[in-house]
Write an enzyme that holds these catalytic residues in place. Sequence first.
Site, PDB file in Angstrom:
ATOM      1  N   ARG A 104      11.090  -6.473   5.564  1.00 63.59           N
ATOM      2  CA  ARG A 104      11.082  -5.275   6.070  1.00 63.59           C
ATOM      3  C   ARG A 104      11.252  -4.887   7.281  1.00 63.59           C
ATOM      4  NH1 ARG A 104       5.220  -2.149   5.276  1.00 63.59           N
ATOM      5  NH2 ARG A 104       5.148  -3.156   7.347  1.00 63.59           N
ATOM      6  N   ARG A 146      -1.126  -9.318  13.521  1.00 62.81           N
ATOM      7  CA  ARG A 146      -1.613  -8.419  12.580  1.00 62.81           C
ATOM      8  C   ARG A 146      -2.284  -9.186  11.584  1.00 62.81           C
ATOM      9  NH1 ARG A 146       3.882  -5.731  11.340  1.00 62.81           N
ATOM     10  NH2 ARG A 146       2.619  -4.341   9.714  1.00 62.81           N
ATOM     11  N   ARG A 158      11.301  -1.458  11.667  1.00 64.55           N
ATOM     12  CA  ARG A 158      10.158  -1.260  12.063  1.00 64.55           C
ATOM     13  C   ARG A 158       9.638  -2.332  13.468  1.00 64.55           C
ATOM     14  NH1 ARG A 158       4.849  -0.069   8.583  1.00 64.55           N
ATOM     15  NH2 ARG A 158       3.681  -1.232  10.154  1.00 64.55           N
ATOM     16  N   ARG A 175      -9.781   0.465   8.741  1.00 60.50           N
ATOM     17  CA  ARG A 175      -9.538  -0.736   8.843  1.00 60.50           C
ATOM     18  C   ARG A 175     -10.586  -1.539   9.646  1.00 60.50           C
ATOM     19  NH1 ARG A 175      -3.729   0.238   9.130  1.00 60.50           N
ATOM     20  NH2 ARG A 175      -2.436  -1.611   9.314  1.00 60.50           N
ATOM     21  N   LYS A 223       0.714  -1.301   0.021  1.00 59.65           N
ATOM     22  CA  LYS A 223       0.009  -0.039  -0.081  1.00 59.65           C
ATOM     23  C   LYS A 223       0.856   1.175  -0.001  1.00 59.65           C
ATOM     24  CE  LYS A 223      -2.358  -0.810   3.748  1.00 59.65           C
ATOM     25  NZ  LYS A 223      -1.605  -2.329   4.295  1.00 59.65           N
TER      26      LYS A 223
HETATM   27  P1  AMP Z   1       0.267   0.547   9.197  1.00 63.67           P
HETATM   28  O1  AMP Z   1       1.430   1.354   8.869  1.00 63.67           O
HETATM   29  O2  AMP Z   1      -0.659   0.913   8.106  1.00 63.67           O
HETATM   30  O3  AMP Z   1       0.553  -0.924   8.870  1.00 63.67           O
HETATM   31  O4  AMP Z   1       0.054   0.612  10.484  1.00 63.67           O
HETATM   32  C1  AMP Z   1       0.842  -0.002  11.749  1.00 63.67           C
HETATM   33  C2  AMP Z   1      -0.143  -0.034  12.990  1.00 63.67           C
HETATM   34  O5  AMP Z   1      -0.716   1.277  13.429  1.00 63.67           O
HETATM   35  C3  AMP Z   1      -1.341  -0.986  12.879  1.00 63.67           C
HETATM   36  O6  AMP Z   1      -0.861  -2.347  13.179  1.00 63.67           O
HETATM   37  C4  AMP Z   1      -2.352  -0.416  14.070  1.00 63.67           C
HETATM   38  O7  AMP Z   1      -1.720  -0.837  15.162  1.00 63.67           O
HETATM   39  C5  AMP Z   1      -2.079   0.835  13.770  1.00 63.67           C
HETATM   40  N1  AMP Z   1      -3.078   1.604  12.798  1.00 63.67           N
HETATM   41  C6  AMP Z   1      -2.645   2.136  11.774  1.00 63.67           C
HETATM   42  N2  AMP Z   1      -3.844   2.521  10.950  1.00 63.67           N
HETATM   43  C7  AMP Z   1      -4.801   2.331  12.104  1.00 63.67           C
HETATM   44  C8  AMP Z   1      -6.258   2.252  11.675  1.00 63.67           C
HETATM   45  N3  AMP Z   1      -7.027   2.703  10.580  1.00 63.67           N
HETATM   46  N4  AMP Z   1      -6.985   1.797  12.772  1.00 63.67           N
HETATM   47  C9  AMP Z   1      -6.362   1.301  13.729  1.00 63.67           C
HETATM   48  N5  AMP Z   1      -5.221   1.070  13.958  1.00 63.67           N
HETATM   49  C10 AMP Z   1      -4.288   1.745  12.996  1.00 63.67           C
END
Ligand code: AMP
Length: 189
Positions: A128, A145, A134, A89, A14
């Site tokens: 990654r 996740r 990260r 999400r 993404k």
């Molecule tokens: P990402 O970088 O999009 O993979 O997000 C990393 C982490 O941030 C996720 O595993 C969630 O813990 C949190 N997070 C990001 N976006 C959301 C969202 N829209 N709703 C809830 N938690 C989020």
Amino acid sequence: MLNIVIFGAPGSGKGTQSERIVEKYGINHISTGDVLRAEIKNGTELGKTAKSYIDQGQLIPDALMVDILASVFDSFQDSKGVIFDGFPRTIPQAEALKVMLKERGQDISVMLDLDVPEDELMTRLIKRGKDSGRADDNEETIKKRLVVYNTQTSPLKEFYKGEGKYQHINGLGSMDGIFEEICKAVDTL
Ligand code: AMP
């Protein structure tokens, strides 16, 4: 305005594809994950709260995320559109996004579902984690996740099919090939 939801499991590409979309179509980018990581880095109260969820591979509560999203969205001036990366999400987040956009005379143009098999996601995320460090890209948290994605996030495919906005994208193959498929979908809008 061109309002795109870029959708897919963790590791589906993404972020990478969003950057290209932003460059080609000149729209703004909201990555909720990036917003939260910046808050953590800056040591804010929001960052502390977010970290406790992120480290466990869990989602931040919907009400908090919806407020964050609206404030980032409203910070854009003279926007040609927005790409939503990592949001929504959950079904409540998708419903809140719909309401938020409607209140601003907007709508989602398309939801692009980057489809990647789970074994490939696992390989990409472990790589990654090694490359970028990260913290949530370790095997234990990745597994959590993916469970969260399959149970809470994946139902959004049906939600956007119901809205007539769903577009499947094959997320396997070269980055250029995937981007081409995305552009074909966006250019027909
Ligand atoms: P990402 O970088 O999009 O993979 O997000 C990393 C982490 O941030 C996720 O595993 C969630 O813990 C949190 N997070 C990001 N976006 C959301 C969202 N829209 N709703 C809830 N938690 C989020």
